[in-house]
Design an enzyme around this catalytic site. Structure first.
Site, mmCIF file in Angstrom:
data_model
loop_
_atom_site.group_PDB
_atom_site.id
_atom_site.type_symbol
_atom_site.label_atom_id
_atom_site.label_comp_id
_atom_site.label_asym_id
_atom_site.label_seq_id
_atom_site.Cartn_x
_atom_site.Cartn_y
_atom_site.Cartn_z
ATOM 1 N N GLY A 14 21.237 43.803 40.063
ATOM 2 C CA GLY A 14 21.456 45.101 39.420
ATOM 3 C C GLY A 14 21.026 45.080 37.965
ATOM 4 O O GLY A 14 21.713 45.628 37.101
ATOM 5 N N TYR A 159 38.341 51.105 44.521
ATOM 6 C CA TYR A 159 37.436 50.322 43.681
ATOM 7 C C TYR A 159 38.122 49.053 43.182
ATOM 8 O O TYR A 159 37.542 47.962 43.224
ATOM 9 C CB TYR A 159 36.973 51.172 42.505
ATOM 10 C CG TYR A 159 36.142 50.430 41.484
ATOM 11 C CD1 TYR A 159 34.817 50.091 41.759
ATOM 12 C CD2 TYR A 159 36.678 50.081 40.248
ATOM 13 C CE1 TYR A 159 34.049 49.409 40.824
ATOM 14 C CE2 TYR A 159 35.914 49.400 39.313
ATOM 15 C CZ TYR A 159 34.600 49.068 39.598
ATOM 16 O OH TYR A 159 33.845 48.400 38.666
#
Length: 253
Positions: A14, A159
């Site tokens: 990423g 999350y």
């Protein structure tokens, strides 16, 4: 800058934007050759690569969809084919899909599954693919979240759970990779100035009240987090493993 990573190879997943890009640039600034992975934006990824090369190191961008575990081995194989080794794995790639309370009947299960596929399953797949390729004395660093340990407001349970899972996984593989002098740690940032964080913050109630929970009442800079990653990847952190390092302004203390 010190060239403490000269001759070392790092992979930052990423790495095309936000924290990942800053980590990649920081490691390159210390002399590491760097591979970054990206899911969608080839243009942004190539822009990062050009900035890395401008620091005098080798750099490549590799398209890899972390939501698919089958992408992990080809990613690692490409890094080894290009550079011949892998010393530092920074598991940075992730998504943040929040805002659903546990009693919300309208949970988006597709988004929920993507949370786990990218943040946990894909991260584990990359780590497993890299484990046998990592050089002796290598480093594995997971980018978690302070929410993995402290949840000071509602709507983030899904999350937070993915980031807590990484902490347990990191501790387990620290035990397994320790005999090869490979350290494994988790960096847990708080709120940061990233596109992803901005999207999440927009879903949270009363952001000023959230900042008031921090003894140091501001958000982390990307450079602060990246320098912590560089320390854990470096020669002075060889006896730190299985640990979580919080960079969150003291929230939860």
């Amino acid at each position: 800058m010190s060239q403490q990573f000269k001759g070392k190879v790092a992979l930052v997943t990423g790495g095309s934007r936000g924290l990942g890009a800053t980590i990649a640039e920081t490691l390159a600034g210390y002399g590491a050759d760097v591979a970054i992975s990206y899911a969608a934006s080839a243009e942004k990824a190539e822009a990062v690569v050009e900035r890395l090369k401008a620091k005098g190191v080798r750099a490549i961008a590799i398209k890899s969809d972390q939501s698919d575990p089958a992408s992990a081995r080809p990613l690692i194989d490409k890094v080894i084919a290009e550079f011949g080794r892998l010393d530092i794995l920074v598991n940075n790639a992730g998504v943040a899909i929040q805002g659903h309370m546990v009693d919300d009947p309208n949970l988006d299960w597709t988004a929920y599954d993507r949370n786990w596929q990218v943040n946990v399953t894909g991260t584990i797949a990359n780590t497993r693919a890299a484990a046998s390729k990592l050089a002796e004395g290598g480093r594995v660093i997971f980018i978690g979240s302070r929410l993995g340990s402290v949840v000071p407001f509602p709507g983030v349970a899904d999350y937070a759970a993915t980031k807590t899972a990484l902490v347990g996984y990191a501790r387990g593989i620290a035990r397994e990779l320790g005999p090869r002098d490979i350290t494994v740690n988790v960096v847990q940032p708080g709120i940061m100035p990233t596109d992803m964080a901005a999207e999440v913050a927009g879903e949270l109630p009363n952001r000023d009240a959230i900042l008031d929970m921090h003894p140091i009442r501001r958000i982390a800079t990307l450079e602060e987090v990246a320098e912590t990653v560089a320390f854990l990847a470096g020669p002075h952190a060889g006896y730190i493993t299985g640990s979580t390092i919080d960079i969150a302004g003291g929230i939860g203390t």
